[in-house]
Design an enzyme around this catalytic site. Sequence first.
Site, PDB file in Angstrom:
ATOM      1  CB  CYS A 149     -17.554  13.258  85.356  1.00  0.00           C
ATOM      2  SG  CYS A 149     -17.543  14.515  86.588  1.00  0.00           S
ATOM      3  CD  GLU A 151       4.125  16.569  68.144  1.00  0.00           C
ATOM      4  OE1 GLU A 151       4.501  16.293  69.285  1.00  0.00           O
ATOM      5  OE2 GLU A 151       3.022  16.200  67.668  1.00  0.00           O
ATOM      6  CB  CYS A 190     -15.183  21.537  85.751  1.00  0.00           C
ATOM      7  SG  CYS A 190     -13.846  20.360  86.032  1.00  0.00           S
ATOM      8  CB  CYS A 222       0.692  10.703  80.733  1.00  0.00           C
ATOM      9  SG  CYS A 222       0.428  10.219  79.039  1.00  0.00           S
ATOM     10  CD  GLN A 230       2.676  17.403  79.999  1.00  0.00           C
ATOM     11  OE1 GLN A 230       1.625  16.967  80.461  1.00  0.00           O
ATOM     12  NE2 GLN A 230       3.647  16.613  79.609  1.00  0.00           N
TER      13      GLN A 230
HETATM   14  C1  LIG Z   1       2.539  13.713  75.879  1.00  0.00           C
HETATM   15  S1  LIG Z   1       2.678  14.796  74.526  1.00  0.00           S
HETATM   16  C2  LIG Z   1       4.232  15.560  74.865  1.00  0.00           C
HETATM   17  C3  LIG Z   1       4.461  16.904  74.244  1.00  0.00           C
HETATM   18  C4  LIG Z   1       5.603  17.722  74.798  1.00  0.00           C
HETATM   19  N1  LIG Z   1       6.775  16.952  75.085  1.00  0.00           N
HETATM   20  C5  LIG Z   1       5.181  18.547  75.995  1.00  0.00           C
HETATM   21  O1  LIG Z   1       5.712  18.340  77.114  1.00  0.00           O
HETATM   22  O2  LIG Z   1       4.315  19.425  75.836  1.00  0.00           O
HETATM   23  C6  LIG Z   1       2.980  13.671  73.245  1.00  0.00           C
HETATM   24  C7  LIG Z   1       3.193  14.290  71.884  1.00  0.00           C
HETATM   25  O3  LIG Z   1       3.517  13.233  70.956  1.00  0.00           O
HETATM   26  C8  LIG Z   1       2.953  13.548  69.705  1.00  0.00           C
HETATM   27  N2  LIG Z   1       2.894  12.272  68.953  1.00  0.00           N
HETATM   28  C9  LIG Z   1       1.930  11.321  69.001  1.00  0.00           C
HETATM   29  N3  LIG Z   1       2.276  10.288  68.214  1.00  0.00           N
HETATM   30  C10 LIG Z   1       3.476  10.583  67.659  1.00  0.00           C
HETATM   31  C11 LIG Z   1       4.343   9.897  66.777  1.00  0.00           C
HETATM   32  N4  LIG Z   1       4.043   8.700  66.293  1.00  0.00           N
HETATM   33  N5  LIG Z   1       5.513  10.490  66.416  1.00  0.00           N
HETATM   34  C12 LIG Z   1       5.831  11.735  66.916  1.00  0.00           C
HETATM   35  N6  LIG Z   1       5.030  12.429  67.746  1.00  0.00           N
HETATM   36  C13 LIG Z   1       3.872  11.871  68.131  1.00  0.00           C
HETATM   37  C14 LIG Z   1       1.611  14.179  70.044  1.00  0.00           C
HETATM   38  O4  LIG Z   1       1.163  14.970  68.962  1.00  0.00           O
HETATM   39  C15 LIG Z   1       1.979  15.005  71.296  1.00  0.00           C
HETATM   40  O5  LIG Z   1       2.365  16.309  70.942  1.00  0.00           O
END
Ligand SMILES: C[S@@+](CC[C@H](N)C(=O)[O-])C[C@H]1O[C@@H](n2cnc3c(N)ncnc32)[C@H](O)[C@@H]1O
Length: 394
Positions: free
Chosen positions: A73, A282, A148, A352, A232
């Site tokens: 899982c 964002e 969990c 990631c 995160q």
């Molecule tokens: C991996 S997270 C990173 C967030 C932040 N940097 C952090 O460390 O908490 C990726 C972010 O990208 C945003 N996202 C996804 N697709 C996007 C797009 N096309 N343009 C802008 N933001 C986007 C998601 O909503 C999410 O908040």
Amino acid sequence: MEEVLIKCDRLDYFGRGIGYVDGKIIFVANLLPLEEALVKVIIKKKKYMIGEVIKFIKKSSDRVIPRCSYVNCGCALQSLDYFKTLEFKKNKVTDILKRYSGLDNVVSDIFYGDKFYGYRNKISLKVKSGELGYFKNGSNELIPISGCALASDKTNEIISILNKADLSSVSSIVIKDFGDILIDIKGNMDISSLKDFAYSIYMDDKLVYGEENLLASLGDFKFYVSKDSFFQVNSDVTLMLYNKIIEFLGDNKNKTILDLYCGVGTISLFLSKHFKSVIGAEINREAIKCANLNKKLNNIDNVSFICGDASLELKKLKADFLVVDPPRSGLTLDGINEILRFSPEKIVYVSCDPMTLARDLNYFKDKYDIKEVNLFDMFPWTYHVESLVYCVRK
Ligand SMILES: C[S@@+](CC[C@H](N)C(=O)[O-])C[C@H]1O[C@@H](n2cnc3c(N)ncnc32)[C@H](O)[C@@H]1O
């Protein structure tokens, strides 16, 4: 189904043991390198097979007893010694970057936190026929759970309460724990037994109890986090990651920086003390709402946030430096072209998914020196790892 004797040769990128039956590859979960086991073939395709261990014949000295008894899982590496899991992750990213972007030995360190268990501030549970659990990897078969090992103590208390409740009209439940708890229920249930534990409860996207946003602390900052905005999952390791970004970029009080895919503005606010100005972009409206609240909450006035698609916003923006932290799908080709057009002096790429990272670095490596890649074990016992890449314009 057929039963075969398998000796595990190595692990694949998903932490599954790889063996061979008459030259044909077989993937077996929970089988470690050099282990031998009697395996049941559960899927037989033309080019590969998938098996499940019935009985171990020879066990590895790297095998440990996992904290929980559920298999398949998410914690693909739960039976491997923790420090060997770090080795696996470092080798995996090194291999992917070499194989898919021709970068040789660029991964220097893997950083990890103190909490190997109970580290997640968010878990996403499924409900099927009233039973609560996780879906088995790659399927929608439910593994019912009573707790969990990756979740916090408070989250596990809530799981116990949920297991006694009538969940027959519920399809999924997300629990976030930043000290205060948010419970996001898809479907309908009697929430009276949850009220003593929760700060916010949502049902089918409607706030039915408590406050709209949670408040999370990270380093010297506080952040509002809403139901659907990203944060995160491992707060301790996130702090290490953000501090490393600052260490890479240093103090640049006369420079501007763009924080693409900024979520609730976490990296932007951390950077604000080291730059003249920061722009965060964002796509999630709720996250940007939180980011603007967070700016005020932390008394910061050199950061601005834009809600929009990163690739489109890039056409209108430029800055001296750039941080990108995209979702698993990585950057878009349009986005990469815009970045190469405005050509920031330094780029920090937080990823990631090492596969999409390797794909994207191919576009940067001619114009940028890939100075260093650090890894952060944000997700102990899973095959996932967070990568941080520091690039400097040639
Ligand atoms: C991996 S997270 C990173 C967030 C932040 N940097 C952090 O460390 O908490 C990726 C972010 O990208 C945003 N996202 C996804 N697709 C996007 C797009 N096309 N343009 C802008 N933001 C986007 C998601 O909503 C999410 O908040």
